[in-house]
Design a protein around this motif. Structure first.
Motif, short mmCIF file in Angstrom:
data_model
loop_
_atom_site.label_atom_id
_atom_site.label_comp_id
_atom_site.label_asym_id
_atom_site.label_seq_id
_atom_site.Cartn_x
_atom_site.Cartn_y
_atom_site.Cartn_z
N LEU A 56 -13.52 60.82 49.93
CA LEU A 56 -13.08 60.72 51.32
C LEU A 56 -14.06 59.89 52.14
O LEU A 56 -15.28 60.09 52.07
CB LEU A 56 -12.95 62.10 51.94
N ALA A 57 -13.51 58.99 52.96
CA ALA A 57 -14.33 58.15 53.83
C ALA A 57 -14.45 58.73 55.23
O ALA A 57 -15.18 58.19 56.07
CB ALA A 57 -13.74 56.74 53.89
N GLU A 58 -13.74 59.82 55.50
CA GLU A 58 -13.81 60.48 56.81
C GLU A 58 -13.43 61.94 56.64
O GLU A 58 -12.82 62.34 55.64
CB GLU A 58 -12.85 59.80 57.80
N ASP A 59 -13.81 62.75 57.63
CA ASP A 59 -13.44 64.16 57.61
C ASP A 59 -11.93 64.32 57.76
O ASP A 59 -11.28 63.53 58.46
CB ASP A 59 -14.12 64.92 58.76
N LYS A 166 -16.18 64.24 54.78
CA LYS A 166 -16.50 62.91 54.26
C LYS A 166 -17.45 63.06 53.08
O LYS A 166 -18.40 63.84 53.12
CB LYS A 166 -17.15 62.07 55.36
N GLY A 167 -17.18 62.32 51.99
CA GLY A 167 -18.01 62.42 50.80
C GLY A 167 -17.46 63.38 49.77
O GLY A 167 -18.00 63.46 48.66
N HIS A 168 -16.36 64.07 50.10
CA HIS A 168 -15.75 65.01 49.16
C HIS A 168 -14.89 64.25 48.16
O HIS A 168 -14.15 63.35 48.52
CB HIS A 168 -14.88 66.02 49.92
N GLN A 169 -15.01 64.62 46.88
CA GLN A 169 -14.17 64.01 45.84
C GLN A 169 -12.90 64.85 45.71
O GLN A 169 -12.96 66.05 45.43
CB GLN A 169 -14.91 63.94 44.51
N ALA A 184 -0.01 62.86 54.86
CA ALA A 184 0.60 62.03 53.83
C ALA A 184 -0.34 60.99 53.25
O ALA A 184 -0.19 60.59 52.09
CB ALA A 184 1.83 61.32 54.41
N THR A 185 -1.34 60.55 54.03
CA THR A 185 -2.27 59.52 53.57
C THR A 185 -3.70 59.92 53.92
O THR A 185 -3.94 60.67 54.88
CB THR A 185 -1.97 58.15 54.21
N VAL A 186 -4.65 59.40 53.15
CA VAL A 186 -6.07 59.67 53.41
C VAL A 186 -6.86 58.37 53.29
O VAL A 186 -6.52 57.48 52.51
CB VAL A 186 -6.65 60.72 52.44
N LEU A 187 -7.94 58.29 54.08
CA LEU A 187 -8.84 57.14 54.02
C LEU A 187 -9.95 57.45 53.02
O LEU A 187 -10.66 58.46 53.15
CB LEU A 187 -9.44 56.86 55.40
N VAL A 188 -10.07 56.61 51.99
CA VAL A 188 -11.05 56.85 50.93
C VAL A 188 -11.90 55.60 50.73
O VAL A 188 -11.53 54.49 51.12
CB VAL A 188 -10.36 57.21 49.59
N ASN A 189 -13.08 55.80 50.12
CA ASN A 189 -13.90 54.65 49.74
C ASN A 189 -13.21 53.88 48.62
O ASN A 189 -12.52 54.48 47.78
CB ASN A 189 -15.27 55.12 49.24
N ARG A 190 -13.41 52.59 48.62
CA ARG A 190 -12.84 51.81 47.52
C ARG A 190 -13.50 52.21 46.21
O ARG A 190 -14.59 52.78 46.19
CB ARG A 190 -13.00 50.31 47.76
N GLN A 191 -12.82 51.92 45.11
CA GLN A 191 -13.38 52.25 43.80
C GLN A 191 -14.63 51.42 43.51
O GLN A 191 -14.70 50.23 43.85
CB GLN A 191 -12.36 52.00 42.70
N LEU A 192 -15.59 52.06 42.90
CA LEU A 192 -16.79 51.38 42.45
C LEU A 192 -16.42 50.52 41.24
O LEU A 192 -15.69 50.97 40.35
CB LEU A 192 -17.84 52.42 42.05
N LYS A 193 -16.93 49.30 41.18
CA LYS A 193 -16.65 48.39 40.07
C LYS A 193 -17.83 48.40 39.10
O LYS A 193 -18.95 48.03 39.47
CB LYS A 193 -16.41 46.97 40.59
#
Length: 420
Positions: A56-59, A166-169, A184-193
């Protein structure tokens, strides 16, 4: 923690009084790595079904109470509590999704189904099994306490409450929790490459015939498996032979297109030093000898903007160093709020020979006996015995202060389940 930069440490290890690359403890190595990690900052909006395993990128704040109304915890009869009440008149029925439209007065009740809204005036539910039907009345055989069998509005979640930080997987239960709130939608960090490759002339990919002196490359498959559990974007660059030009090209292209590059082999004393020379030329890389077994050699640093981890070539050592150092670092880079890996104390059923002064991660088999959990160390603890990792289900963690262990000794273990 020191403000010394990675570049200063890489070019002049003596710039820190307490820094010794030839005698690094497990905890020191973890701490040094963590101070140089910055999580990805790019984000994306995903449907909740696509967000499993993402960070998660936000609470997430609850937009409403859960449940949003007082409701019945079971099938029964909702009534207005009164001391000594026995015979109650049934005036209607309340279903989940179809409330009773009216008010319950003294000596009245409404037949109610699990999840149905508690009617106006009612404050208690008696279980159906605790009553006897008397036509339009019920006889209460065992009166509950006032307020029994109710689920109160906001009992689970209150409106405005932070339910996921924020920071929860995101886990499977979280998807259901979000859906229960109408999210319905959540803001998340992009995937690590993450890119990885193995080095060495002796290595052959699966599916090709072996020639004399060659071995199949197993490290890429174990690394792939461990990375897959972390939900990162994975690029397998295969086996790269000990050819300086090809190693240089592969390393630089990987670093340019990925957040993290992982290699196995080429960082131990006595191995071909092509990788070390390349890393010294193009990166800011620390080469450590960790006071641990297996997995003593470890390299960490930056190549361009990418984080670099150089794992030892021995199959078990590669897995142990990944689990003890790389896994947590990747989770931090993903933006996850990381907690220490849990350890549990159990009885060891057999003796263990160990020298003090280093941490050992011995492979063990955790089992239950007469209601007590115990661990048995595997017979062959060699760093090249990959079958030991398949047969084991935990690490027996013996720190620097521990020497030989007799049968019956209480030891720390780290279960594999959920991690490897």
């Amino acid at each position: 923690m020191t403000k010394t930069t990675l570049n200063q440490l890489a070019t002049n290890p003596s710039c820190m009084d307490d820094y010794d690359p030839n005698a690094m403890s497990v905890q020191q190595a973890r701490t040094f790595i963590q101070q140089f990690l910055n999580p990805v900052i790019e984000t994306e909006l995903l449907a909740i079904r696509e967000s499993l395993g993402r960070i998660l990128a936000e609470d997430i704040v609850s937009p409403s109470n859960v449940p949003n109304h007082n409701n019945s915890a079971m099938d029964g009869f909702a009534f207005k509590y009164s001391e000594g009440v026995k015979l109650i008149k049934v005036i209607g029925t309340a279903f989940a999704g179809r409330p009773f439209d009216g008010e319950v007065k003294a000596s009245e009740c409404v037949k109610i189904m699990t999840g149905a809204v508690i009617p106006k005036g009612a404050d208690t539910v008696v279980m159906q099994e605790k009553t006897v039907n008397k036509g339009e009345y019920i006889n209460v055989l065992e009166a509950p306490k006032q307020g029994s069998n109710l689920r109160l509005a906001g009992e689970d979640l209150k409106s405005g409450e932070t339910i996921l930080s924020k920071g929860h997987q995101l886990q499977a239960a979280d998807l259901g929790l979000l859906a229960s709130l109408g999210v319905a939608t959540v803001l998340v960090n992009r995937q690590l490459k993450v890119a990885f490759f193995s080095t060495g002339d002796e290595l052959v990919s699966v599916g090709k015939p072996l020639e004399q002196g060659q071995i199949y490359d197993s490290n890429r498959y174990t690394i792939y498996g461990m990375l897959s559990k972390l939900n990162v974007h994975i690029t397998d660059l295969g086996v790269v032979p000990d050819q300086p030009d090809l190693l240089e090209k592969t390393l630089l292209e990987a670093a340019k297109q990925h957040d993290v590059v992982i290699t196995s082999g080429g960082v131990s004393v006595g191995e071909a030093d092509y990788m070390k020379a390349l890393l010294g030329k193009h990166g800011q890389v620390l080469f450590w000898k960790i006071n641990m077994k297996p997995g003593r050699p470890l390299a960490y640093g930056k190549v361009g903007l990418a984080h670099y981890f150089g794992l030892p070539g021995n199959p078990v050592s590669a897995m142990v160093t990944f689990y003890q150092f790389v896994r947590q670092a990747l989770l931090l880079l993903m933006g996850k709020t990381v907690k220490p890996t849990p350890m549990f104390v159990v009885e060891c059923t057999e003796s263990i020979k160990k020298a003090k002064g280093r941490t050992e991660f011995q492979r063990g088999f955790l089992f239950e006996e007469k209601g007590q959990w115990k661990v048995k160390p595997l017979y062959n603890q060699g760093s090249g015995i990959l079958s030991s990792m398949s047969k084991a289900n935990c690490f027996i963690v013996l720190d620097e202060t521990i020497g030989d262990c007799a049968p019956g000794t209480q030891v720390n273990i780290q279960p594999f389940e959920g991690a490897i």
